[in-house]
Design a protein around this motif. Structure first.
Motif, PDB file in Angstrom:
ATOM      1  N   HIS A  70      -6.452   5.562  -1.208  1.00 22.57           N
ATOM      2  CA  HIS A  70      -7.609   5.268  -2.055  1.00 22.57           C
ATOM      3  C   HIS A  70      -8.478   6.514  -2.212  1.00 22.57           C
ATOM      4  CE1 HIS A  70     -11.414   3.484  -3.380  1.00 22.57           C
ATOM      5  NE2 HIS A  70     -10.707   2.427  -3.767  1.00 22.57           N
TER       6      HIS A  70
ATOM      7  N   LEU B  73      -6.807   2.079  -8.564  1.00 20.16           N
ATOM      8  CA  LEU B  73      -7.758   1.915  -7.461  1.00 20.16           C
ATOM      9  C   LEU B  73      -8.072   0.444  -7.226  1.00 20.16           C
ATOM     10  CD1 LEU B  73     -10.115   4.891  -8.344  1.00 20.16           C
ATOM     11  CD2 LEU B  73      -8.830   4.644  -6.209  1.00 20.16           C
TER      12      LEU B  73
ATOM     13  N   LEU C  61      -5.462  -1.262  -5.137  1.00 21.80           N
ATOM     14  CA  LEU C  61      -5.610  -1.016  -3.700  1.00 21.80           C
ATOM     15  C   LEU C  61      -6.730  -1.862  -3.097  1.00 21.80           C
ATOM     16  CD1 LEU C  61      -5.178   2.851  -3.387  1.00 21.80           C
ATOM     17  CD2 LEU C  61      -3.604   1.075  -2.653  1.00 21.80           C
ATOM     18  N   GLU C  62      -7.751  -2.137  -3.889  1.00 18.78           N
ATOM     19  CA  GLU C  62      -8.896  -2.889  -3.385  1.00 18.78           C
ATOM     20  C   GLU C  62      -8.655  -4.395  -3.407  1.00 18.78           C
ATOM     21  OE1 GLU C  62     -11.855  -1.462  -6.034  1.00 18.78           O
ATOM     22  OE2 GLU C  62     -11.801   0.588  -5.230  1.00 18.78           O
TER      23      GLU C  62
END
Length: 350
Positions: free
Chosen positions: A91, A121, A124-125
Motif C-alpha cells: 500500500h 489502493l 488493498l483497503e
C-alpha cells in the motif's frame, strides 16, 4: 485503445526509469523502517517490484481497464503475504508511486493514471479484495497426477494418464479435467510460495511430455478441411495453454500449425502467408504481453493479403478484462479450449 489512453501509457513508459527511481526514494523516505527491515538487497528487490508495478499500470492505462491493475494488485499482495510481508508495504509503495505520478505528469494524464492507482489502493483497503482465491476442486485422477508430479515421479504420473486413456477416457477429458486444472493449481502453489520455480518448471515440462505421449490419439482424427495457426505473443514463453487449445482443434479435425512461444511478428506474417489458415489464435499469459498481441494483430490487419483473416485471442489478461479482446482488435476470445472450438466454428462460418 483510444488515442488519449495510448498517449498516457506512452508517457508513463517513456518516464518509467525516472519515475521508478523517484518512487523508491520516496517510499523509503516515508517509511524509514524499511531500510532496517530489508537492507540493501531489499532495496534492489523494491526496484524490481516497482518496474513490475509500472508494467501492469502502463497496460491498464493503455487499455482503460482498472480490472487488469486491480487483479495484479491482489495477486501481488497474495504473493507478499505468503512471504510474510505486510500488506501495508505494498500500500505504501503504490501510494508513493501515486505521489510521484502527481508530481511528474500533466493533469490530463495524471487523472487517467491516478484513477487506476486509486482503484488498486482501494482493493488493498477492502477486505473482500484481499480474500483468498477459491481453489478449484480436482478430480481424483487429477489429485493423483498432481501428487506424483510434486514428488518428482514423472513416469508414474504419465502412466496414470495413459491407463485412463486405455480404459476409454477421452483424451479431451484428460486435457480438461487433468492437465488444465492441475496447471492452474501448480500456478497457485507457486504464487503461495508452496513450491519453487524449479518445481513449477518440472511439472509443466512433465505435462508437455504427457501430452506428447497422447499425440497418436490427437492426430488420428478425420480432417475437416480447416486450418489453424497458433502462437504466443512475442516475448511470452508460456506456451502450454495455447498448445493445449491447438491440440483440441487437432482432435476436431483441424490441421494445426503451432508456432510455439515468442514468435516475432515478421515470422508470424511469413507463416500465415505460407499456411493460409482459416483462423489465427494468439495467446498472452501476462498483462504486459498484451501490447505484443495487439501489435501482431495490427500487423496482420495492415497486410492486404491477410487483413480478412479471423483472429481469436486467449489467456489470463483476456479472462480478467472481458472487453480487452475488442480493444486489441481481435474477432473474439475464449476462456478455454472447448469454448475456443465453439467460437471458431462461428467465426469461420461468417
Amino acid at each position: 485503445m483510444s488515442e488519449n489512453r495510448k498517449k498516457s501509457a506512452a508517457l508513463l513508459k517513456r518516464l518509467e526509469p525516472e519515475l521508478v527511481a523517484q518512487t523508491i526514494d520516496l517510499v523509503y523516505a516515508q517509511n524509514p523502517d524499511m531500510e532496517a527491515r530489508y537492507g540493501p538487497e531489499g532495496k534492489e528487490k523494491c526496484r524490481q517490484d516497482t518496474h513490475f508495478h509500472f508494467s501492469y499500470l502502463i497496460e491498464a492505462v493503455g487499455s482503460g481497464s482498472s480490472a487488469l491493475f486491480n487483479d495484479y494488485v491482489m495477486w501481488a499482495q497474495q504473493v507478499l503475504e505468503t512471504r510474510n510481508l505486510p500488506a501495508k508495504d505494498l500500500h505504501a509503495h503504490l501510494a508513493a508511486l501515486k505521489d510521484v505520478v502527481t508530481q511528474n505528469l500533466p493533469i490530463e494524464h495524471y487523472v487517467r493514471v491516478a484513477n487506476h492507482l486509486n482503484s488498486g489502493l482501494q482493493v488493498l483497503e477492502d477486505k473482500h479484495g484481499l480474500a483468498t482465491q477459491t481453489e478449484n476442486v480436482l478430480t481424483e485422477v487429477a489429485e493423483q497426477y498432481l501428487a506424483l508430479l510434486l514428488k518428482g515421479k514423472r513416469n508414474q504420473a504419465i502412466d496414470l494418464v495413459m491407463q485412463e486413456v486405455e480404459r476409454g477416457v477421452p483424451v479431451k477429458e484428460i486435457y480438461l479435467s487433468v492437465f488444465q486444472p492441475v496447471q492452474h493449481q501448480i500456478g497457485r502453489l507457486w504464487q503461495k510460495n508452496k513450491i519453487s520455480v524449479a518445481q513449477e518448471h518440472f511439472c509443466t515440462a512433465a505435462t508437455q511430455w504427457a501430452m506428447s505421449q497422447l499425440y497418436p490419439h490427437v492426430f488420428g482424427t478425420e480432417r475437416n478441411g480447416l486450418k489453424l495457426v497458433s502462437t504466443c505473443a512475442a516475448g511470452d514463453l508460456h506456451e502450454l495453454g495455447v498448445r493445449m487449445v491447438s491440440d483440441f482443434f487437432e482432435m476436431e479435425g483441424w490441421d494445426t500449425y503451432y508456432l510455439g512461444s515468442n514468435v516475432p511478428v515478421h515470422s508470424l506474417l511469413s507463416a500465415l502467408r505460407d499456411q493460409k489458415p482459416d483462423l489465427l489464435l494468439l495467446s498472452a499469459t501476462m498483462t504486459y504481453h498484451v501490447p505484443a498481441v495487439e501489435a501482431a494483430i495490427q500487423a496482420v490487419r495492415a497486410a492486404e493479403d491477410l487483413k480478412d483473416l479471423k483472429i481469436m485471442v486467449g489467456g489470463y489478461p483476456f479472462n480478467t478484462a472481458e472487453e480487452l479482446w475488442q480493444q486489441v482488435g481481435a474477432d473474439g476470445y475464449s476462456k478455454d479450449a472447448q469454448e475456443a472450438l465453439e467460437l471458431a466454428k462461428e467465426l469461420v462460418a461468417k
